[in-house]
Write a protein that holds these residues in place. Sequence first.
Motif, mmCIF file in Angstrom:
data_model
loop_
_atom_site.group_PDB
_atom_site.id
_atom_site.type_symbol
_atom_site.label_atom_id
_atom_site.label_comp_id
_atom_site.label_asym_id
_atom_site.label_seq_id
_atom_site.Cartn_x
_atom_site.Cartn_y
_atom_site.Cartn_z
ATOM 1 N N ASP A 1 -5.676 19.814 -0.788
ATOM 2 C CA ASP A 1 -5.968 19.192 0.289
ATOM 3 C C ASP A 1 -5.984 17.423 0.330
ATOM 4 O OD1 ASP A 1 -7.762 18.814 2.815
ATOM 5 O OD2 ASP A 1 -9.113 17.916 1.486
ATOM 6 N N ARG A 2 -6.034 16.895 -1.104
ATOM 7 C CA ARG A 2 -6.088 15.451 -1.303
ATOM 8 C C ARG A 2 -4.610 15.084 -1.529
ATOM 9 N NH1 ARG A 2 -9.317 12.743 -4.598
ATOM 10 N NH2 ARG A 2 -7.697 12.671 -6.431
ATOM 11 N N ARG A 3 -3.621 15.823 -1.606
ATOM 12 C CA ARG A 3 -2.322 15.685 -2.079
ATOM 13 C C ARG A 3 -1.748 14.447 -0.877
ATOM 14 N NH1 ARG A 3 3.081 16.436 -2.539
ATOM 15 N NH2 ARG A 3 4.058 16.204 -4.555
ATOM 16 N N PRO A 4 -1.828 14.701 0.512
ATOM 17 C CA PRO A 4 -1.046 14.107 1.303
ATOM 18 C C PRO A 4 -1.821 12.654 1.228
ATOM 19 C CG PRO A 4 -1.658 16.126 2.363
ATOM 20 C CD PRO A 4 -2.345 15.977 0.947
ATOM 21 N N ARG A 5 -3.086 12.445 1.169
ATOM 22 C CA ARG A 5 -3.441 11.048 0.867
ATOM 23 C C ARG A 5 -2.996 10.390 -0.149
ATOM 24 N NH1 ARG A 5 -7.927 14.086 3.353
ATOM 25 N NH2 ARG A 5 -8.766 14.096 1.116
ATOM 26 N N ASN B 1 1.031 6.174 -2.827
ATOM 27 C CA ASN B 1 2.189 6.205 -3.576
ATOM 28 C C ASN B 1 3.085 5.186 -2.657
ATOM 29 O OD1 ASN B 1 1.160 7.487 -5.649
ATOM 30 N ND2 ASN B 1 2.947 8.892 -6.002
ATOM 31 N N SER B 2 3.003 5.484 -1.367
ATOM 32 C CA SER B 2 4.055 4.843 -0.398
ATOM 33 C C SER B 2 3.574 3.380 -0.367
ATOM 34 C CB SER B 2 4.006 5.736 0.787
ATOM 35 O OG SER B 2 4.865 4.945 1.684
ATOM 36 N N ILE B 3 2.230 3.279 -0.132
ATOM 37 C CA ILE B 3 1.743 1.962 0.591
ATOM 38 C C ILE B 3 1.762 1.035 -0.950
ATOM 39 C CG2 ILE B 3 -0.287 0.627 0.733
ATOM 40 C CD1 ILE B 3 -1.176 3.089 2.383
ATOM 41 N N THR B 4 1.672 1.476 -2.257
ATOM 42 C CA THR B 4 1.919 0.844 -3.390
ATOM 43 C C THR B 4 3.433 0.450 -3.797
ATOM 44 O OG1 THR B 4 0.110 2.175 -4.634
ATOM 45 C CG2 THR B 4 2.009 1.099 -5.821
ATOM 46 N N ALA B 5 4.323 1.357 -3.310
ATOM 47 C CA ALA B 5 5.733 0.933 -3.226
ATOM 48 C C ALA B 5 6.175 -0.150 -2.367
ATOM 49 C CB ALA B 5 6.537 2.082 -3.117
ATOM 50 N N ALA B 6 5.414 0.086 -1.098
ATOM 51 C CA ALA B 6 5.746 -1.135 -0.014
ATOM 52 C C ALA B 6 5.172 -2.280 -0.574
ATOM 53 C CB ALA B 6 4.991 -0.642 1.175
ATOM 54 N N THR B 7 3.990 -2.348 -1.162
ATOM 55 C CA THR B 7 3.228 -3.620 -1.563
ATOM 56 C C THR B 7 3.984 -4.447 -2.609
ATOM 57 O OG1 THR B 7 1.163 -2.610 -0.898
ATOM 58 C CG2 THR B 7 1.189 -4.237 -2.506
ATOM 59 N N ALA C 1 -1.431 -5.129 7.712
ATOM 60 C CA ALA C 1 -0.626 -4.646 8.603
ATOM 61 C C ALA C 1 0.532 -3.590 7.896
ATOM 62 C CB ALA C 1 0.123 -5.705 9.355
ATOM 63 N N LEU C 2 1.161 -4.094 6.705
ATOM 64 C CA LEU C 2 1.905 -3.236 6.144
ATOM 65 C C LEU C 2 1.456 -1.911 5.655
ATOM 66 C CD1 LEU C 2 4.636 -3.276 4.493
ATOM 67 C CD2 LEU C 2 3.304 -4.103 2.552
ATOM 68 N N ALA C 3 0.180 -1.876 5.145
ATOM 69 C CA ALA C 3 -0.454 -0.644 4.788
ATOM 70 C C ALA C 3 -0.585 0.424 6.013
ATOM 71 C CB ALA C 3 -1.855 -0.685 4.220
ATOM 72 N N ALA C 4 -0.847 -0.322 7.290
ATOM 73 C CA ALA C 4 -1.191 0.486 8.523
ATOM 74 C C ALA C 4 0.111 0.968 8.750
ATOM 75 C CB ALA C 4 -1.738 -0.408 9.450
ATOM 76 N N GLU C 5 1.163 0.106 8.970
ATOM 77 C CA GLU C 5 2.797 0.512 9.223
ATOM 78 C C GLU C 5 2.985 1.602 8.294
ATOM 79 O OE1 GLU C 5 7.200 -1.423 9.589
ATOM 80 O OE2 GLU C 5 5.390 -2.707 8.696
ATOM 81 N N ARG C 6 2.907 1.610 7.218
ATOM 82 C CA ARG C 6 3.401 2.600 6.084
ATOM 83 C C ARG C 6 2.543 3.997 6.466
ATOM 84 N NH1 ARG C 6 6.830 2.984 1.691
ATOM 85 N NH2 ARG C 6 7.624 0.859 2.791
ATOM 86 N N LEU D 1 -8.180 -0.479 0.884
ATOM 87 C CA LEU D 1 -7.197 -0.756 1.679
ATOM 88 C C LEU D 1 -6.495 0.698 1.985
ATOM 89 C CD1 LEU D 1 -5.446 -2.306 3.709
ATOM 90 C CD2 LEU D 1 -3.919 -3.049 1.667
ATOM 91 N N VAL D 2 -6.189 1.270 1.144
ATOM 92 C CA VAL D 2 -5.630 2.717 1.276
ATOM 93 C C VAL D 2 -6.383 3.740 1.913
ATOM 94 C CG1 VAL D 2 -4.603 4.677 0.159
ATOM 95 C CG2 VAL D 2 -4.068 2.274 -0.968
ATOM 96 N N MET D 3 -7.746 3.702 1.633
ATOM 97 C CA MET D 3 -8.756 4.531 2.281
ATOM 98 C C MET D 3 -8.705 4.102 3.819
ATOM 99 S SD MET D 3 -13.106 4.310 1.976
ATOM 100 C CE MET D 3 -12.876 2.918 2.748
ATOM 101 N N LEU D 4 -8.679 3.066 4.084
ATOM 102 C CA LEU D 4 -8.738 2.802 5.543
ATOM 103 C C LEU D 4 -7.113 3.161 6.166
ATOM 104 C CD1 LEU D 4 -10.511 -0.718 5.950
ATOM 105 C CD2 LEU D 4 -11.386 1.699 6.273
#
Length: 346
Positions: free
Chosen positions: A15-19, A24-30, A139-144, A327-330
């Motif tokens: 259940d947690r894994r998609p988040r 990880n995706s937001i980390t890479a984008a950052t 904005a980057l986190a939301a886009e990802r 930030l990831v939580m939101l």
Amino acid sequence: MTYFSPWWTPHVHADRRPRLMLRNSITAATREWFTHHDFIEVETAALQISPGNEAHLSAFSTEAIGPDGKRQPFYLHTSPEFACKKLLAAGETRIFSLGAVYRNRERGALHHPEFTMLEWYRAGETYESVMADCAALVALAAERAGSKRFAFRGRETDPFAEPERLTVAEAFLRHAGIDLLATVARDGSTDAEALREGLTQAGLRTAPDDNWADLFSRVLVERVEPALGQGKATILYEYPVAEAALARKTTNDPRVAERFELYCCGVELANGFGELTDAAEQRRRFEAEMDEKERVYGERYPLDEEFLNALAIMPEASGVALGFDRLVMLAAGAAKIEDVIWTPVA
């Protein structure tokens, strides 16, 4: 009695894994964003002589035992700030750190004893520059995440809208009807009784032993913060000098400093400064903070003398620390930051 399965049980992890994968995706984008903007990533030691010298930050303590058996006290850092500023003194100009920090006395939907902090610095640039960075990273986190809105506890923020900029004095007047700067002298000293009167008129509780900082925090937490970051992000800036231990004073008003915080959905995401580089003034502020810490908690932390020495050659700079888990939580639409931490503390 209700029992909850631990995070490592397969059905809970599924259940947690998609988040977590989104994290990880937001980390890479950052990291890509910072590289694109000519920053270099630095790794700072978690063990420090001083964990920071803010009155209400509590650290985890430990000790190092040398080959000769000699023991030396250390603390887990509450922020990489002191180490990053030493690197600025050494000659680095654009740096960022993305890693674990540790804070004691903190746990809840928005707090975790070990969490990830994103901290970055721009030498020779104003604190408006890192304000703009904050808006870009939201904005980057939301886009990802593919998210058009952030939502938390009934409040919503458009992560792509230009943030509102609001001074602390404007916020106190708007949301509590209090003239905050009337309680601050031009030398930065504060008048607790004048602020107490403002709270009484606003219908807020006070206690006989409340000092100015206690009263300030009560207005901020009960009236101001819940109203911030609704509709669009809010940048709350120009904090009174008494509430900005590491920020330089503004050039237009000596009562306030170049400190700002970023809010989305009433949640504080980031805390930034136009950095103070006056070592004597920094020492005075740290000692005042430690006096307050001793009054409230009965303890104080040592000063990092090397950090104070480094300030003498540190260039003018701006910097900011952002709670990456929040930030990831939101962005993920999670209810608490533990939902986006791979292995929460037990």
